[in-house]
Design a protein around this motif. Structure first.
Motif, PDB file in Angstrom:
ATOM      1  N   SER A 103       0.831  -1.204   0.000  1.00 46.60           N
ATOM      2  CA  SER A 103       0.000   0.000   0.000  1.00 46.60           C
ATOM      3  C   SER A 103       0.871   1.262   0.000  1.00 46.60           C
ATOM      4  O   SER A 103       0.614   2.205  -0.764  1.00 46.60           O
ATOM      5  CB  SER A 103      -0.921  -0.009   1.223  1.00 46.60           C
ATOM      6  OG  SER A 103      -1.714   1.156   1.270  1.00 46.60           O
ATOM      7  N   ASP A 104       1.894   1.288   0.833  1.00 47.43           N
ATOM      8  CA  ASP A 104       2.806   2.457   0.894  1.00 47.43           C
ATOM      9  C   ASP A 104       3.515   2.661  -0.429  1.00 47.43           C
ATOM     10  O   ASP A 104       3.756   3.807  -0.851  1.00 47.43           O
ATOM     11  CB  ASP A 104       3.835   2.263   2.011  1.00 47.43           C
ATOM     12  CG  ASP A 104       3.223   2.356   3.405  1.00 47.43           C
ATOM     13  OD1 ASP A 104       2.122   2.915   3.527  1.00 47.43           O
ATOM     14  OD2 ASP A 104       3.851   1.851   4.357  1.00 47.43           O
ATOM     15  N   ASP A 105       3.850   1.565  -1.095  1.00 40.49           N
ATOM     16  CA  ASP A 105       4.597   1.642  -2.357  1.00 40.49           C
ATOM     17  C   ASP A 105       3.690   1.809  -3.575  1.00 40.49           C
ATOM     18  O   ASP A 105       4.162   1.744  -4.718  1.00 40.49           O
ATOM     19  CB  ASP A 105       5.449   0.373  -2.544  1.00 40.49           C
ATOM     20  CG  ASP A 105       6.573   0.273  -1.522  1.00 40.49           C
ATOM     21  OD1 ASP A 105       6.879   1.304  -0.882  1.00 40.49           O
ATOM     22  OD2 ASP A 105       7.133  -0.829  -1.349  1.00 40.49           O
TER      23      ASP A 105
ATOM     24  N   GLU B 290       1.521  -0.193  -4.744  1.00 36.21           N
ATOM     25  CA  GLU B 290       1.438  -1.434  -5.504  1.00 36.21           C
ATOM     26  C   GLU B 290       0.169  -2.226  -5.166  1.00 36.21           C
ATOM     27  O   GLU B 290       0.011  -3.370  -5.576  1.00 36.21           O
ATOM     28  CB  GLU B 290       2.676  -2.306  -5.245  1.00 36.21           C
ATOM     29  CG  GLU B 290       3.967  -1.673  -5.771  1.00 36.21           C
ATOM     30  CD  GLU B 290       5.184  -2.546  -5.531  1.00 36.21           C
ATOM     31  OE1 GLU B 290       5.057  -3.588  -4.839  1.00 36.21           O
ATOM     32  OE2 GLU B 290       6.265  -2.198  -6.034  1.00 36.21           O
ATOM     33  N   LEU B 291      -0.736  -1.594  -4.413  1.00 39.17           N
ATOM     34  CA  LEU B 291      -1.988  -2.234  -4.031  1.00 39.17           C
ATOM     35  C   LEU B 291      -3.135  -1.301  -4.408  1.00 39.17           C
ATOM     36  O   LEU B 291      -3.209  -0.167  -3.936  1.00 39.17           O
ATOM     37  CB  LEU B 291      -2.015  -2.512  -2.525  1.00 39.17           C
ATOM     38  CG  LEU B 291      -3.207  -3.302  -1.986  1.00 39.17           C
ATOM     39  CD1 LEU B 291      -3.185  -4.742  -2.511  1.00 39.17           C
ATOM     40  CD2 LEU B 291      -3.194  -3.301  -0.462  1.00 39.17           C
ATOM     41  N   ASN B 292      -4.011  -1.758  -5.281  1.00 39.43           N
ATOM     42  CA  ASN B 292      -5.118  -0.936  -5.760  1.00 39.43           C
ATOM     43  C   ASN B 292      -6.412  -1.403  -5.112  1.00 39.43           C
ATOM     44  O   ASN B 292      -6.950  -2.460  -5.437  1.00 39.43           O
ATOM     45  CB  ASN B 292      -5.212  -1.030  -7.284  1.00 39.43           C
ATOM     46  CG  ASN B 292      -6.363  -0.190  -7.837  1.00 39.43           C
ATOM     47  OD1 ASN B 292      -6.906   0.662  -7.137  1.00 39.43           O
ATOM     48  ND2 ASN B 292      -6.717  -0.434  -9.079  1.00 39.43           N
ATOM     49  N   LEU B 293      -6.927  -0.590  -4.168  1.00 37.81           N
ATOM     50  CA  LEU B 293      -8.153  -0.948  -3.457  1.00 37.81           C
ATOM     51  C   LEU B 293      -9.418  -0.539  -4.212  1.00 37.81           C
ATOM     52  O   LEU B 293     -10.520  -0.903  -3.814  1.00 37.81           O
ATOM     53  CB  LEU B 293      -8.175  -0.301  -2.068  1.00 37.81           C
ATOM     54  CG  LEU B 293      -7.113  -0.777  -1.081  1.00 37.81           C
ATOM     55  CD1 LEU B 293      -7.164   0.059   0.185  1.00 37.81           C
ATOM     56  CD2 LEU B 293      -7.315  -2.244  -0.741  1.00 37.81           C
ATOM     57  N   ASN B 294      -9.247   0.233  -5.266  1.00 38.35           N
ATOM     58  CA  ASN B 294     -10.415   0.778  -5.960  1.00 38.35           C
ATOM     59  C   ASN B 294     -10.438   0.469  -7.455  1.00 38.35           C
ATOM     60  O   ASN B 294     -10.602   1.371  -8.271  1.00 38.35           O
ATOM     61  CB  ASN B 294     -10.478   2.297  -5.767  1.00 38.35           C
ATOM     62  CG  ASN B 294     -10.870   2.675  -4.359  1.00 38.35           C
ATOM     63  OD1 ASN B 294     -11.878   2.205  -3.857  1.00 38.35           O
ATOM     64  ND2 ASN B 294     -10.074   3.515  -3.732  1.00 38.35           N
ATOM     65  N   PRO B 295     -10.272  -0.788  -7.834  1.00 35.67           N
ATOM     66  CA  PRO B 295     -10.461  -1.090  -9.262  1.00 35.67           C
ATOM     67  C   PRO B 295     -11.894  -0.785  -9.660  1.00 35.67           C
ATOM     68  O   PRO B 295     -12.787  -0.735  -8.822  1.00 35.67           O
ATOM     69  CB  PRO B 295     -10.138  -2.589  -9.349  1.00 35.67           C
ATOM     70  CG  PRO B 295     -10.319  -3.108  -7.965  1.00 35.67           C
ATOM     71  CD  PRO B 295      -9.965  -1.989  -7.047  1.00 35.67           C
TER      72      PRO B 295
END
Length: 355
Positions: free
Chosen positions: A18-20, A22-27
């Motif tokens: 998440s910090d980087d 690299e995590l998309n919570l809202n596709p």
């Protein structure tokens, strides 16, 4: 579309992704964040205590130019958002978290923080899947979902002393559930909570109707009541012990089903002077002082009612007919009145044959 076998990743890894970025919570196929504070607290409490949580589904794509791995959350966005927000100190836990009520991440002991960060989330990954593939998977997942029932909605909506008391008492009476009053599958869906809530409602305001909307109205009416204003725990557990004793010979039989159990418990409450009179009348029942003087006679009388339930109507003693007919609308007051009266007679040692 290429999938992967389930893998586990620590919460610390998800926080770093998440910090980087690299995590998309809202596709684009996902819903927005809609979890209420009680639901968020319940999840964090589960993690802190080491209980398992449902697996996540990610679409994992590798950007050949930047050489970065991007993870779109196909299923589990609200769980991950809750975890990330808690780790960032964005909310405090509610009473759903028991003794952790009011805690933020910073308030955890160092060992608890370590355990939280090391907690492993199970994930399944869709490798380089197209948007169409991911959308199809997302739609299929949600088509399998079981609709949320009334008890589950109340668990999410209400976060107060009454709802916490219901939960605590539900876990305090395993001997009741072992009778078959609520199956394990029903308990997973919190039917046991509704049963306990109704019983507390009997002690608070007398017997009312038992439709789902009526139970929700009870929760609403008690949302400001402090714990000390709710029915006494020892009284409740004593009534449950007696009711279970009366049904000990009829485990998983018809008389131990939830509708009958509730009215038998109401009769026990009446015998103890713990049942306020409301829409249920006491005109046609024996005095409370005459009840539960002989447990063996009461158990036998309850057994006669149990036998009557399984007797074909054409062979049924007409004196039991009102009890049997009352099953057709088990949540309504007229039905509950009839069964309450029969159970009161039984507690006085009188079989329906004596009526």
């Amino acid at each position: 579309m290429q999938g992967s076998a389930p893998q586990t990743f620590t919460i610390a890894e998800f926080l770093k992704w998440s910090d980087d970025k690299e995590l998309n919570l809202n596709p684009k196929f996902q819903r927005g964040p809609v979890w209420a504070p009680p639901a968020r607290s319940y999840l964090i409490d589960s993690i802190i205590r080491g209980y398992p949580v449902p697996k996540l589904l990610l679409r994992t794509s590798i950007d050949r130019d930047t050489r970065r791995t991007i993870r779109d959350v196909v299923d589990g966005q609200q769980r991950l958002r809750t975890i990330i927000d808690f780790a960032a100190g964005k909310f405090a836990l509610t009473s759903k978290a028991g003794e952790y009520r009011g805690f933020r991440y910073a308030d955890l002991e160092d060992e608890e923080k370590d355990a939280f960060l090391a907690y492993k989330l199970t994930c399944e990954q869709l490798i380089n899947a197209s948007d169409e593939d991911v959308l199809e998977v997302f739609l299929r997942i949600n088509s399998y979902a079981v609709p949320v029932n009334g008890p589950e909605l109340r668990n999410a909506r209400f976060d107060n002393d009454f709802s916490s008391y219901v939960k605590e008492l539900s876990h305090s009476i395993p001997h009741v559930w072992d009778l078959g009053v609520a199956s394990n599958r029903e308990r997973v869906r919190m039917v046991d909570h509704s049963t306990v809530a109704e019983l507390l409602g009997f002690m608070i305001r007398g017997v009312a109707e038992g439709a789902d909307s009526d139970i929700t109205a009870l929760y609403e009416s008690q949302k400001e009541t402090p714990l000390e204003g709710l029915p006494n725990r020892a009284d409740f557990l004593d009534v449950m012990k007696i009711t279970a004793e009366l049904l000990k010979d009829y485990k998983n039989e018809a008389i131990a089903s939830r509708p009958h159990f509730l009215m038998l418990a109401a009769a026990v409450l009446y015998s103890k002077g713990l049942l306020p009179q409301s829409r249920l009348t006491f005109d046609k029942v024996e005095s409370a002082a005459s009840m539960l003087l002989d447990m063996d006679s009461a158990i036998a009388a309850i057994g006669h009612l149990n036998t009557a339930i399984d007797t074909p109507v054409e062979d049924l003693d007409k004196r039991a007919l009102p009890f049997i007919e009352a099953r057709s609308s088990s949540q309504r007051i007229p039905s509950r009145q009839v069964r309450f009266e029969y159970f009161c007679h039984a507690l006085a040692g009188k079989s329906f044959y004596d009526l």
